[in-house]
Design an enzyme around this catalytic site. Structure first.
Site, PDB file in Angstrom:
ATOM      1  CB  ALA A 134      -0.934  -0.024   1.210  1.00 43.87           C
ATOM      2  CG  ASN A 202       0.720  -6.022   6.549  1.00 39.23           C
ATOM      3  OD1 ASN A 202       1.418  -6.991   6.824  1.00 39.23           O
ATOM      4  ND2 ASN A 202      -0.581  -6.004   6.756  1.00 39.23           N
ATOM      5  CG  HIS A 232       0.948   4.568   4.068  1.00 38.02           C
ATOM      6  ND1 HIS A 232       0.788   4.301   5.409  1.00 38.02           N
ATOM      7  CD2 HIS A 232       0.111   3.721   3.421  1.00 38.02           C
ATOM      8  CE1 HIS A 232      -0.102   3.336   5.562  1.00 38.02           C
ATOM      9  NE2 HIS A 232      -0.529   2.966   4.371  1.00 38.02           N
TER      10      HIS A 232
HETATM   11  N1  LIG Z   1       1.514  -5.556   2.407  1.00 32.24           N
HETATM   12  C1  LIG Z   1       0.547  -4.638   2.468  1.00 32.24           C
HETATM   13  O1  LIG Z   1       0.756  -3.449   2.174  1.00 32.24           O
HETATM   14  C2  LIG Z   1      -0.818  -5.063   2.901  1.00 32.24           C
HETATM   15  C3  LIG Z   1      -1.908  -4.180   2.761  1.00 32.24           C
HETATM   16  C4  LIG Z   1      -3.166  -4.620   3.136  1.00 32.24           C
HETATM   17  C5  LIG Z   1      -3.332  -5.874   3.696  1.00 32.24           C
HETATM   18  N2  LIG Z   1      -2.264  -6.676   3.875  1.00 32.24           N
HETATM   19  C6  LIG Z   1      -2.386  -7.999   4.518  1.00 32.24           C
HETATM   20  O2  LIG Z   1      -2.739  -8.967   3.554  1.00 32.24           O
HETATM   21  C7  LIG Z   1      -3.509 -10.008   4.179  1.00 32.24           C
HETATM   22  C8  LIG Z   1      -4.816 -10.217   3.391  1.00 32.24           C
HETATM   23  O3  LIG Z   1      -5.556  -9.010   3.375  1.00 32.24           O
HETATM   24  P1  LIG Z   1      -7.094  -8.982   2.890  1.00 32.24           P
HETATM   25  O4  LIG Z   1      -7.535  -7.582   2.989  1.00 32.24           O
HETATM   26  O5  LIG Z   1      -7.247  -9.739   1.616  1.00 32.24           O
HETATM   27  O6  LIG Z   1      -7.778  -9.804   4.086  1.00 32.24           O
HETATM   28  P2  LIG Z   1      -9.285 -10.329   4.179  1.00 32.24           P
HETATM   29  O7  LIG Z   1      -9.602 -10.340   5.631  1.00 32.24           O
HETATM   30  O8  LIG Z   1     -10.181  -9.603   3.249  1.00 32.24           O
HETATM   31  O9  LIG Z   1      -9.184 -11.846   3.654  1.00 32.24           O
HETATM   32  C9  LIG Z   1      -8.340 -12.794   4.242  1.00 32.24           C
HETATM   33  C10 LIG Z   1      -8.822 -14.181   3.841  1.00 32.24           C
HETATM   34  O10 LIG Z   1      -7.850 -15.115   4.297  1.00 32.24           O
HETATM   35  C11 LIG Z   1      -8.491 -16.198   4.956  1.00 32.24           C
HETATM   36  N3  LIG Z   1      -7.565 -16.711   5.990  1.00 32.24           N
HETATM   37  C12 LIG Z   1      -7.097 -16.064   7.069  1.00 32.24           C
HETATM   38  N4  LIG Z   1      -6.256 -16.848   7.761  1.00 32.24           N
HETATM   39  C13 LIG Z   1      -6.184 -18.028   7.085  1.00 32.24           C
HETATM   40  C14 LIG Z   1      -5.497 -19.239   7.304  1.00 32.24           C
HETATM   41  N5  LIG Z   1      -4.693 -19.400   8.367  1.00 32.24           N
HETATM   42  N6  LIG Z   1      -5.653 -20.245   6.408  1.00 32.24           N
HETATM   43  C15 LIG Z   1      -6.465 -20.100   5.329  1.00 32.24           C
HETATM   44  N7  LIG Z   1      -7.157 -18.968   5.077  1.00 32.24           N
HETATM   45  C16 LIG Z   1      -7.021 -17.955   5.950  1.00 32.24           C
HETATM   46  C17 LIG Z   1      -9.773 -15.607   5.541  1.00 32.24           C
HETATM   47  O11 LIG Z   1     -10.766 -16.615   5.702  1.00 32.24           O
HETATM   48  C18 LIG Z   1     -10.152 -14.562   4.486  1.00 32.24           C
HETATM   49  O12 LIG Z   1     -11.021 -15.101   3.486  1.00 32.24           O
HETATM   50  C19 LIG Z   1      -3.750  -9.543   5.625  1.00 32.24           C
HETATM   51  O13 LIG Z   1      -2.844 -10.168   6.497  1.00 32.24           O
HETATM   52  C20 LIG Z   1      -3.485  -8.055   5.574  1.00 32.24           C
HETATM   53  O14 LIG Z   1      -3.006  -7.531   6.820  1.00 32.24           O
HETATM   54  C21 LIG Z   1      -1.017  -6.297   3.468  1.00 32.24           C
END
Ligand SMILES: NC(=O)c1ccc[n+]([C@@H]2O[C@H](COP(=O)([O-])OP(=O)(O)OC[C@H]3O[C@@H](n4cnc5c(N)ncnc54)[C@H](O)[C@@H]3O)[C@@H](O)[C@H]2O)c1
Length: 281
Positions: A134, A202, A232
């Site tokens: 992001a 993150n 950010h």
């Molecule tokens: N790197 C970045 O800049 C950045 C930015 C935003 C989000 N993220 C991270 O990316 C990840 C995904 O974000 P999102 O918005 O798609 O989340 P979300 O909550 O919309 O979806 C996550 C999905 O993963 C599944 N899940 C969670 N833990 C699991 C496990 N142990 N095994 C199998 N499935 C599992 C959930 O059921 C859900 O469907 C999060 O950890 C979030 O913090 C990173």
């Protein structure tokens, strides 16, 4: 005499595996339809319903309950789920020599886990890809680190609703939804930020990994009721010159806590890894 070059057609579409079908995973599943370098998207999620729905909707998606049997044919595993998922799946994929793209980057603040998976990747000749997510400016920061960097400061400004439940704020008697004026919630190292704001880390982790590490990266977290985006502001100074980049993120349509750019950044990274060109390497 004229030379004739015969170019073999090595670049065949590949299969990838995506863990998590939330805001990021579902965007990947949808957009993969238009990426010719991807043949199949194996999708897993602890919610089988969500993955099965994606399978119905998108022709390239196949739901799998377990990723182990398919690892031998996978080019890339994309973790887009949670820190727990990253802890579980990274060692499995890397042990099989498969490259991993990780979105729950915050998990890498755990020094023991970080050094375990980095070592495993090296031993198995696999790669761990951390997309810029992001925030803009990660490419410049990771180039700048080849020379002395004096300072890296990340100022994150979010509306009250973007904070959710934060134990650290609770312990200080702060309720984000009651904030009426721009208020600094935190100033300190990336290491402390990760500890106090586990759900907002993150980007801080990505910046720390790209630049000067978790102890030397300074983080400021601001709550501002006047803003509607997650902003950010990355500032860095060193022998290379200066970086001053502001990214104002629109929320993801599926999950307002996740910036839409994070999902797009995952897609861009997948394109680079699976395709023949890499712009911004
Ligand atoms: N790197 C970045 O800049 C950045 C930015 C935003 C989000 N993220 C991270 O990316 C990840 C995904 O974000 P999102 O918005 O798609 O989340 P979300 O909550 O919309 O979806 C996550 C999905 O993963 C599944 N899940 C969670 N833990 C699991 C496990 N142990 N095994 C199998 N499935 C599992 C959930 O059921 C859900 O469907 C999060 O950890 C979030 O913090 C990173």
């Amino acid at each position: 005499m004229e030379r004739v070059y015969i170019v073999p057609n090595h670049h065949l579409p590949v299969d990838i595996c995506v863990i998590g079908c939330g805001a990021i995973g579902a965007t990947i599943a949808r957009e993969a339809e238009d990426i010719p370098d991807i043949e199949t998207v194996y999708l897993t999620d602890r919610s089988q319903e969500c993955a099965a729905k994606a399978e119905e909707k998108f022709s390239k998606v196949r739901y799998v309950a377990d990723i182990v049997p398919i690892l031998t044919k996978i080019r890339l595993v994309v973790e887009a789920a949670s820190q727990d998922a990253a802890r579980y799946y990274l060692p499995i994929a890397l042990s099989a020599g498969v490259d991993v793209l990780i979105m729950s980057v915050g998990v890498l603040h755990d020094e023991e886990f970080q050094s375990d998976v980095f070592r495993l990747a090296r031993r198995k000749d696999a790669k761990i890809f951390v997309p810029s997510g992001a925030i803009g400016g990660v490419d410049a920061l990771s180039a700048a680190r080849f020379e002395d960097i004096e300072e890296v400061v990340l100022t994150t400004t979010k509306p009250p609703s973007a904070f959710g439940e934060v134990q650290y704020l609770k312990s200080k008697g702060i309720e984000p939804l009651e904030i009426r004026v721009r208020t600094t919630f935190f100033e300190g190292t990336a290491k402390e930020a990760v500890r106090h704001f586990p759900q907002n880390i993150n980007v801080a982790a990505t910046i720390a990994l790209a630049g000067v590490g978790f102890d030397r990266t300074r983080i400021r977290i601001i709550c501002d009721p006047q803003v509607t985006t997650n902003e950010h502001h990355l500032q860095a100074r060193g022998r290379f010159g200066e970086i001053d980049v502001v990214t104002r993120n629109a929320p993801s349509p599926r999950n307002p806590k996740t910036s839409y750019l994070a999902a797009l950044s995952a897609l861009s990274a997948i394109r680079k890894i699976t395709g023949p060109t890499w712009i911004g390497a």
